[in-house]
Write a protein that holds these residues in place. Structure first.
Motif, PDB file in Angstrom:
ATOM      1  N   PRO A  36      14.575  51.983 -10.255  1.00  0.00           N
ATOM      2  CA  PRO A  36      13.535  51.002 -10.596  1.00  0.00           C
ATOM      3  C   PRO A  36      14.081  49.580 -10.675  1.00  0.00           C
ATOM      4  CG  PRO A  36      14.263  52.125 -12.557  1.00  0.00           C
ATOM      5  CD  PRO A  36      15.106  52.658 -11.438  1.00  0.00           C
ATOM      6  N   SER A  89      18.824  38.741 -16.260  1.00  0.00           N
ATOM      7  CA  SER A  89      18.097  39.979 -15.982  1.00  0.00           C
ATOM      8  C   SER A  89      16.887  40.086 -16.904  1.00  0.00           C
ATOM      9  CB  SER A  89      19.029  41.182 -16.162  1.00  0.00           C
ATOM     10  OG  SER A  89      19.130  41.523 -17.533  1.00  0.00           O
ATOM     11  N   GLY A  90      16.182  41.195 -16.794  1.00  0.00           N
ATOM     12  CA  GLY A  90      14.975  41.392 -17.593  1.00  0.00           C
ATOM     13  C   GLY A  90      15.228  41.310 -19.089  1.00  0.00           C
ATOM     14  N   SER A  91      16.361  41.848 -19.535  1.00  0.00           N
ATOM     15  CA  SER A  91      16.654  41.853 -20.974  1.00  0.00           C
ATOM     16  C   SER A  91      16.761  40.422 -21.523  1.00  0.00           C
ATOM     17  CB  SER A  91      17.968  42.590 -21.249  1.00  0.00           C
ATOM     18  OG  SER A  91      17.886  43.901 -20.743  1.00  0.00           O
ATOM     19  N   CYS A 165       5.204  50.075 -18.875  1.00  0.00           N
ATOM     20  CA  CYS A 165       5.702  51.335 -18.312  1.00  0.00           C
ATOM     21  C   CYS A 165       7.097  51.547 -18.890  1.00  0.00           C
ATOM     22  CB  CYS A 165       5.769  51.254 -16.786  1.00  0.00           C
ATOM     23  SG  CYS A 165       6.631  52.661 -16.046  1.00  0.00           S
ATOM     24  N   THR A 167      10.262  52.742 -18.496  1.00  0.00           N
ATOM     25  CA  THR A 167      10.951  53.166 -17.277  1.00  0.00           C
ATOM     26  C   THR A 167      11.943  54.302 -17.536  1.00  0.00           C
ATOM     27  OG1 THR A 167      10.884  50.780 -16.901  1.00  0.00           O
ATOM     28  CG2 THR A 167      11.884  52.099 -15.193  1.00  0.00           C
ATOM     29  N   ASP A 192       6.396  43.997 -22.680  1.00  0.00           N
ATOM     30  CA  ASP A 192       7.444  44.120 -21.672  1.00  0.00           C
ATOM     31  C   ASP A 192       6.806  44.868 -20.493  1.00  0.00           C
ATOM     32  OD1 ASP A 192       9.387  45.128 -20.019  1.00  0.00           O
ATOM     33  OD2 ASP A 192      10.722  45.795 -21.619  1.00  0.00           O
ATOM     34  N   MET A 194       8.109  44.822 -17.468  1.00  0.00           N
ATOM     35  CA  MET A 194       9.180  44.658 -16.485  1.00  0.00           C
ATOM     36  C   MET A 194       8.928  45.462 -15.221  1.00  0.00           C
ATOM     37  SD  MET A 194      11.724  42.773 -17.052  1.00  0.00           S
ATOM     38  CE  MET A 194      12.108  42.858 -18.791  1.00  0.00           C
ATOM     39  N   SER A 195       8.675  46.759 -15.400  1.00  0.00           N
ATOM     40  CA  SER A 195       8.622  47.628 -14.227  1.00  0.00           C
ATOM     41  C   SER A 195       7.196  47.870 -13.743  1.00  0.00           C
ATOM     42  CB  SER A 195       9.291  48.979 -14.553  1.00  0.00           C
ATOM     43  OG  SER A 195       8.643  49.587 -15.647  1.00  0.00           O
ATOM     44  N   LYS A 218      11.641  43.873  -9.445  1.00  0.00           N
ATOM     45  CA  LYS A 218      10.866  45.097  -9.698  1.00  0.00           C
ATOM     46  C   LYS A 218       9.725  45.150  -8.662  1.00  0.00           C
ATOM     47  CE  LYS A 218      13.120  46.222 -13.551  1.00  0.00           C
ATOM     48  NZ  LYS A 218      14.192  47.188 -13.502  1.00  0.00           N
TER      49      LYS A 218
HETATM   50  C1  LIG Z   1      10.644  48.337 -19.144  1.00  0.00           C
HETATM   51  C2  LIG Z   1      11.981  47.658 -19.000  1.00  0.00           C
HETATM   52  N1  LIG Z   1      12.357  46.762 -19.924  1.00  0.00           N
HETATM   53  C3  LIG Z   1      13.529  46.131 -19.849  1.00  0.00           C
HETATM   54  C4  LIG Z   1      14.411  46.374 -18.819  1.00  0.00           C
HETATM   55  C5  LIG Z   1      15.717  45.670 -18.799  1.00  0.00           C
HETATM   56  O1  LIG Z   1      15.877  44.919 -17.655  1.00  0.00           O
HETATM   57  P1  LIG Z   1      17.332  44.560 -17.122  1.00  0.00           P
HETATM   58  O2  LIG Z   1      18.061  45.831 -16.886  1.00  0.00           O
HETATM   59  O3  LIG Z   1      17.011  43.800 -15.863  1.00  0.00           O
HETATM   60  O4  LIG Z   1      17.975  43.704 -18.157  1.00  0.00           O
HETATM   61  C6  LIG Z   1      14.067  47.298 -17.824  1.00  0.00           C
HETATM   62  C7  LIG Z   1      14.979  47.614 -16.715  1.00  0.00           C
HETATM   63  O5  LIG Z   1      14.736  48.443 -15.869  1.00  0.00           O
HETATM   64  C8  LIG Z   1      12.816  47.959 -17.921  1.00  0.00           C
HETATM   65  O6  LIG Z   1      12.446  48.855 -17.003  1.00  0.00           O
END
Ligand SMILES: Cc1ncc(COP(=O)(O)O)c(C=O)c1O
Length: 409
Positions: A36, A89-91, A165, A167, A192, A194-195, A218
């Motif tokens: 993902p 990144s997403g975090s 979602c 993930t 969140d 993200m996905s 994503k």
């Molecule tokens: C729902 C969700 N939140 C947060 C994250 C964290 O993102 P990252 O790994 O890009 O920091 C992910 C990563 O897949 C995610 O799926």
């Protein structure tokens, strides 16, 4: 502004009910990423990174403007929301959102049913913000009624943090009922997504959400390097001075972008160029409905094929997202995840380990530049991998099926 790269004719299908011509395979022959994100991207998305861009130059500023306005167009914005891209990144975006919008004396109800909900709670630990954790374990969904009950009992809670979602299991959480419970209790919702954003509908007006986050690599099918926060402008304005962090201060990033058109600190120029082209492809495909339809077809073809082989999904169909699917590992003693992973990779597919704590599992993602034709080959590869390993049955152990009954209950 478009990056000017040609869009492959083969992805310009609009009618999700028609079987589309196959998407091109990875140009350099690399394996498909059934993960993902990072995920398999179009070759033209990678080609869009062949130019260098000056971070303060007008051309790149126009690209940043374009990026923000096109993301806002995806939510039919009327000026209520704004979009603030954040490097990393997403975090980083989740941390920026929590640190910026939750005041230092705020309190968050974190709804967790997997790794990313727990990571949000861990982030709040680092930030020193108060929170209450509703931890539903590996995958059970947080329900609206539970949220309403917790909110009724704790007036100090100011914000709810929900995962759209999750993930780590692939469950699609009931975001609408969570949003209703939050709104009815007069609290603020942070999501969140993200996905999910880009493939699943997310209407922040309908959900009354204060802010949500997603990332470039994503469902829009860009490359890693940045994420974005879409937040109510009044929330952004009110967040001044909240952030614990200089680099993750959404208010400061927004103020600079509004004033100068620039990112504070080095922007991921190539990833932005790739993302703009990924947005071209997303639009040409037919936007969120068409992208969601392709992923749904991917999931349906793959899950049906895997079930025919004897594999069982963790979730029943009601909760299965068209993003990533968790399967139980077979009980057959000849099955090992590593053996299966290697056999799948040898056939051109990178799968993902599972994240369940109770039983062994693995995950197969269905997002990225791939379609039902690829999914059929994934199932063929899984069949061949089982044969290689001399696994006679893909049926899971009875403990796995017992675990699954909890969700039905
Ligand atoms: C729902 C969700 N939140 C947060 C994250 C964290 O993102 P990252 O790994 O890009 O920091 C992910 C990563 O897949 C995610 O799926």
């Amino acid at each position: 502004m478009s990056c000017g790269w040609p869009i492959s004719a083969s992805i310009q299908y609009q009618d999700p009910t028609m079987s589309a011509p196959p998407l091109p395979a990875p140009e350099l022959g690399e394996p498909y990423l059934l993960t993902p994100g990072p995920l398999t991207t179009a070759y033209s998305v990678k080609q869009a990174m062949l130019l260098d861009w000056g971070s303060w130059d007008d051309d790149f500023r126009a690209m940043t403007r374009d990026l923000r306005s096109r993301l806002l167009a995806m939510i039919d914005n009327d000026g209520t929301y704004d979009c603030v891209p954040i490097q990393g990144s997403g975090s980083y975006c989740v941390e920026a959102m929590l640190g910026s919008f939750v005041p230092r004396d705020g309190k968050v109800l974190v709804l967790a049913n997997g790794a990313y909900g727990l990571r949000a709670a861990q982030t709040l630990d680092y930030l020193g913000r108060a929170y209450e954790l509703l931890d539903k374990g590996d995958y059970l969904p947080p329900r609206g009624a539970e949220v309403a009950q917790i909110l009724a009992g704790d007036p100090a809670i100011t914000h709810i943090m929900a995962i759209h979602c999750e993930t780590s299991s692939g469950i699609l959480n009931p975001i609408q009922e969570i949003a209703e419970a939050t709104h009815n209790a007069g609290r603020k919702l942070l999501i969140d997504s993200m996905s999910a954003f880009g493939a699943l509908p997310l209407d922040p007006f309908k959900l009354n959400c204060a802010a949500f986050v997603s990332s470039a690599n994503k469902c829009i099918e860009g490359v890693p390097g940045f994420g974005f926060v879409i937040a109510r402008k009044d929330e952004i304005t009110a967040s001044k001075g909240n952030s614990h962090s200089l680099a993750l201060d959404i208010h400061a990033q927004w103020t600079t972008m509004e004033k100068t058109g620039q990112w504070r600190y080095t922007p991921p120029t190539h990833a932005v160029a790739a993302f703009l082209h990924a947005l071209d492809l997303h639009e040409a495909e037919g936007g969120v409905p068409a992208r969601g339809a392709r992923y749904t077809k991917n999931r349906d073809v793959m899950v049906a094929g895997m079930r025919d082989l004897g594999f069982e999904t963790l979730l029943d169909d009601r909760w299965l997202s068209p993003i990533i699917v968790t399967f139980f590992c077979p009980a057959d003693p000849n099955f090992t995840f590593q053996g299966f992973y290697d056999a799948m990779k040898a056939r051109g597919f990178i799968i993902y380990p599972g994240k369940l704590t109770v039983v062994d599992s693995f995950r197969i993602g269905v997002i990225g530049q791939m379609d039902e034709h690829v999914m059929r080959r994934v199932v063929d590869a899984a069949r061949d991998a089982l044969n290689d390993m001399n696994v006679k049955s893909a049926a899971p152990p009875s403990a796995a099926l017992e675990e699954r009954k909890k969700l039905a209950a």
